[in-house]
Design a protein around this motif. Structure first.
Motif, PDB file in Angstrom:
ATOM      1  N   CYS A  61     -79.356 -41.861  81.513  1.00 22.35           N
ATOM      2  CA  CYS A  61     -78.944 -40.272  81.532  1.00 22.35           C
ATOM      3  C   CYS A  61     -79.192 -39.658  80.165  1.00 22.35           C
ATOM      4  O   CYS A  61     -79.587 -38.520  80.337  1.00 22.35           O
ATOM      5  N   LYS A  62     -79.484 -40.544  79.305  1.00 27.19           N
ATOM      6  CA  LYS A  62     -79.587 -39.833  77.856  1.00 27.19           C
ATOM      7  C   LYS A  62     -81.067 -39.499  77.953  1.00 27.19           C
ATOM      8  O   LYS A  62     -81.634 -38.237  77.427  1.00 27.19           O
ATOM      9  N   ASP A  63     -81.878 -40.148  78.466  1.00 22.74           N
ATOM     10  CA  ASP A  63     -83.409 -39.810  78.581  1.00 22.74           C
ATOM     11  C   ASP A  63     -83.571 -38.472  79.393  1.00 22.74           C
ATOM     12  O   ASP A  63     -84.368 -37.923  79.088  1.00 22.74           O
ATOM     13  N   ILE A  64     -82.939 -38.597  80.701  1.00 21.71           N
ATOM     14  CA  ILE A  64     -82.975 -37.313  81.492  1.00 21.71           C
ATOM     15  C   ILE A  64     -82.387 -36.016  80.637  1.00 21.71           C
ATOM     16  O   ILE A  64     -83.178 -34.971  80.684  1.00 21.71           O
ATOM     17  N   ALA A  65     -81.053 -36.296  80.091  1.00 24.39           N
ATOM     18  CA  ALA A  65     -80.808 -35.130  79.301  1.00 24.39           C
ATOM     19  C   ALA A  65     -81.821 -34.407  78.227  1.00 24.39           C
ATOM     20  O   ALA A  65     -81.791 -33.404  78.058  1.00 24.39           O
ATOM     21  N   THR A  66     -82.377 -35.530  77.459  1.00 20.42           N
ATOM     22  CA  THR A  66     -83.212 -35.159  76.607  1.00 20.42           C
ATOM     23  C   THR A  66     -84.490 -34.357  76.997  1.00 20.42           C
ATOM     24  O   THR A  66     -84.917 -33.485  76.462  1.00 20.42           O
ATOM     25  N   ALA A  67     -84.986 -35.038  78.271  1.00 18.75           N
ATOM     26  CA  ALA A  67     -86.202 -34.292  78.610  1.00 18.75           C
ATOM     27  C   ALA A  67     -85.615 -32.834  79.362  1.00 18.75           C
ATOM     28  O   ALA A  67     -86.618 -31.981  78.945  1.00 18.75           O
ATOM     29  N   LEU A  68     -84.583 -32.694  79.889  1.00 21.49           N
ATOM     30  CA  LEU A  68     -84.193 -31.474  80.095  1.00 21.49           C
ATOM     31  C   LEU A  68     -84.074 -30.453  78.961  1.00 21.49           C
ATOM     32  O   LEU A  68     -84.448 -29.330  79.396  1.00 21.49           O
ATOM     33  N   ILE A  69     -83.356 -30.905  78.115  1.00 22.09           N
ATOM     34  CA  ILE A  69     -83.328 -29.954  76.883  1.00 22.09           C
ATOM     35  C   ILE A  69     -84.656 -29.637  76.379  1.00 22.09           C
ATOM     36  O   ILE A  69     -84.829 -28.418  75.708  1.00 22.09           O
ATOM     37  N   PHE A  70     -85.521 -30.513  76.220  1.00 25.20           N
ATOM     38  CA  PHE A  70     -87.009 -30.016  75.880  1.00 25.20           C
ATOM     39  C   PHE A  70     -87.577 -29.385  76.793  1.00 25.20           C
ATOM     40  O   PHE A  70     -88.453 -28.497  76.224  1.00 25.20           O
ATOM     41  N   LEU A  71     -87.690 -29.476  78.096  1.00 31.42           N
ATOM     42  CA  LEU A  71     -88.349 -28.844  78.846  1.00 31.42           C
ATOM     43  C   LEU A  71     -87.905 -27.434  79.280  1.00 31.42           C
ATOM     44  O   LEU A  71     -88.701 -26.722  79.927  1.00 31.42           O
ATOM     45  N   GLY A  72     -86.499 -27.380  79.201  1.00 23.77           N
ATOM     46  CA  GLY A  72     -85.950 -25.992  79.556  1.00 23.77           C
ATOM     47  C   GLY A  72     -86.660 -24.755  78.834  1.00 23.77           C
ATOM     48  O   GLY A  72     -87.133 -23.893  79.428  1.00 23.77           O
ATOM     49  N   PRO A  73     -86.492 -24.781  77.474  1.00 24.49           N
ATOM     50  CA  PRO A  73     -87.332 -23.607  76.775  1.00 24.49           C
ATOM     51  C   PRO A  73     -88.687 -23.495  77.020  1.00 24.49           C
ATOM     52  O   PRO A  73     -89.172 -22.426  77.190  1.00 24.49           O
ATOM     53  N   VAL A  74     -89.209 -24.785  77.237  1.00 26.95           N
ATOM     54  CA  VAL A  74     -90.998 -24.642  77.778  1.00 26.95           C
ATOM     55  C   VAL A  74     -91.246 -23.888  78.940  1.00 26.95           C
ATOM     56  O   VAL A  74     -92.002 -23.005  79.054  1.00 26.95           O
ATOM     57  N   GLY A  75     -90.230 -24.166  79.935  1.00 25.62           N
ATOM     58  CA  GLY A  75     -90.558 -23.450  81.143  1.00 25.62           C
ATOM     59  C   GLY A  75     -90.049 -21.914  81.042  1.00 25.62           C
ATOM     60  O   GLY A  75     -90.624 -21.151  81.753  1.00 25.62           O
ATOM     61  N   THR A  76     -88.855 -21.850  80.316  1.00 29.57           N
ATOM     62  CA  THR A  76     -88.532 -20.102  80.191  1.00 29.57           C
ATOM     63  C   THR A  76     -89.858 -19.472  79.402  1.00 29.57           C
ATOM     64  O   THR A  76     -89.991 -18.444  79.763  1.00 29.57           O
ATOM     65  N   ILE A  77     -90.386 -20.063  78.369  1.00 30.50           N
ATOM     66  CA  ILE A  77     -91.698 -19.383  77.702  1.00 30.50           C
ATOM     67  C   ILE A  77     -92.761 -19.169  78.629  1.00 30.50           C
ATOM     68  O   ILE A  77     -93.422 -18.143  78.866  1.00 30.50           O
ATOM     69  N   ALA A  78     -92.686 -20.277  79.585  1.00 27.50           N
ATOM     70  CA  ALA A  78     -94.193 -20.225  80.502  1.00 27.50           C
ATOM     71  C   ALA A  78     -93.955 -19.198  81.495  1.00 27.50           C
ATOM     72  O   ALA A  78     -94.463 -18.172  81.734  1.00 27.50           O
ATOM     73  N   PHE A  79     -92.566 -19.030  81.993  1.00 27.83           N
ATOM     74  CA  PHE A  79     -92.263 -18.110  83.105  1.00 27.83           C
ATOM     75  C   PHE A  79     -92.493 -16.470  82.425  1.00 27.83           C
ATOM     76  O   PHE A  79     -92.752 -15.671  83.032  1.00 27.83           O
ATOM     77  N   ALA A  80     -91.875 -16.303  81.114  1.00 22.26           N
ATOM     78  CA  ALA A  80     -92.048 -15.166  80.390  1.00 22.26           C
ATOM     79  C   ALA A  80     -93.467 -14.792  80.308  1.00 22.26           C
ATOM     80  O   ALA A  80     -93.588 -13.498  80.390  1.00 22.26           O
ATOM     81  N   ARG A  81     -94.337 -15.547  79.919  1.00 18.09           N
ATOM     82  CA  ARG A  81     -95.683 -15.349  79.690  1.00 18.09           C
ATOM     83  C   ARG A  81     -96.400 -15.023  81.079  1.00 18.09           C
ATOM     84  O   ARG A  81     -97.352 -13.970  81.190  1.00 18.09           O
ATOM     85  N   VAL A  82     -95.864 -15.552  82.161  1.00 18.49           N
ATOM     86  CA  VAL A  82     -96.654 -15.314  83.361  1.00 18.49           C
ATOM     87  C   VAL A  82     -95.947 -13.798  83.875  1.00 18.49           C
ATOM     88  O   VAL A  82     -96.820 -12.989  84.548  1.00 18.49           O
ATOM     89  N   LEU A  83     -94.811 -13.414  83.499  1.00 15.31           N
ATOM     90  CA  LEU A  83     -94.418 -12.154  83.890  1.00 15.31           C
ATOM     91  C   LEU A  83     -94.926 -10.980  83.222  1.00 15.31           C
ATOM     92  O   LEU A  83     -95.260  -9.847  83.490  1.00 15.31           O
ATOM     93  N   ARG A  84     -95.324 -11.516  81.890  1.00 17.32           N
ATOM     94  CA  ARG A  84     -95.970 -10.374  80.949  1.00 17.32           C
ATOM     95  C   ARG A  84     -97.305 -10.140  81.531  1.00 17.32           C
ATOM     96  O   ARG A  84     -98.188  -8.909  81.389  1.00 17.32           O
ATOM     97  N   GLY A  85     -98.034 -10.923  82.234  1.00 15.13           N
ATOM     98  CA  GLY A  85     -99.323 -10.794  82.726  1.00 15.13           C
ATOM     99  C   GLY A  85    -100.390 -11.378  81.947  1.00 15.13           C
ATOM    100  O   GLY A  85    -101.201 -11.489  81.245  1.00 15.13           O
TER     101      GLY A  85
END
Length: 85
Positions: A61-85
């Motif tokens: 569970c600790k490994d999954i939580a760590t990956a979730l915390i690190f990959l959450g902002p990365v996905g948000t930034i990637a999605f924002a860059r796609v929306l910007r064009g």
């Protein structure tokens, strides 16, 4: 039952309510609200996974939580860059 275990179960219940609230925020029509809701949901689930790991002695569970915390902002930034064009 000791007081620490009771407080962990109360925290799990509060996090479940918070997760439901963030799902409600995510379903709004604005994209910014969806990103805020998903960010809050990932934090709630990661915290809940850490609690589950502590209460039930599960190692993964600790490994999954760590990956979730690190990959959450990365996905948000990637999605924002796609929306910007």
């Amino acid at each position: 039952m000791n007081i620490l275990l009771i407080s962990e179960y109360i925290l799990m219940g509060a996090l479940a309510i918070f997760a439901i609230a963030t799902i409600r925020i995510t379903t709004r029509k604005k994209i910014a609200m969806a990103l805020v809701g998903l960010s809050g949901l990932s934090i709630a689930i990661a915290t809940m996974l850490i609690l589950v790991q502590h209460v039930y002695n599960l190692g993964f569970c600790k490994d999954i939580a760590t990956a979730l915390i690190f990959l959450g902002p990365v996905g948000t930034i990637a999605f924002a860059r796609v929306l910007r064009g």
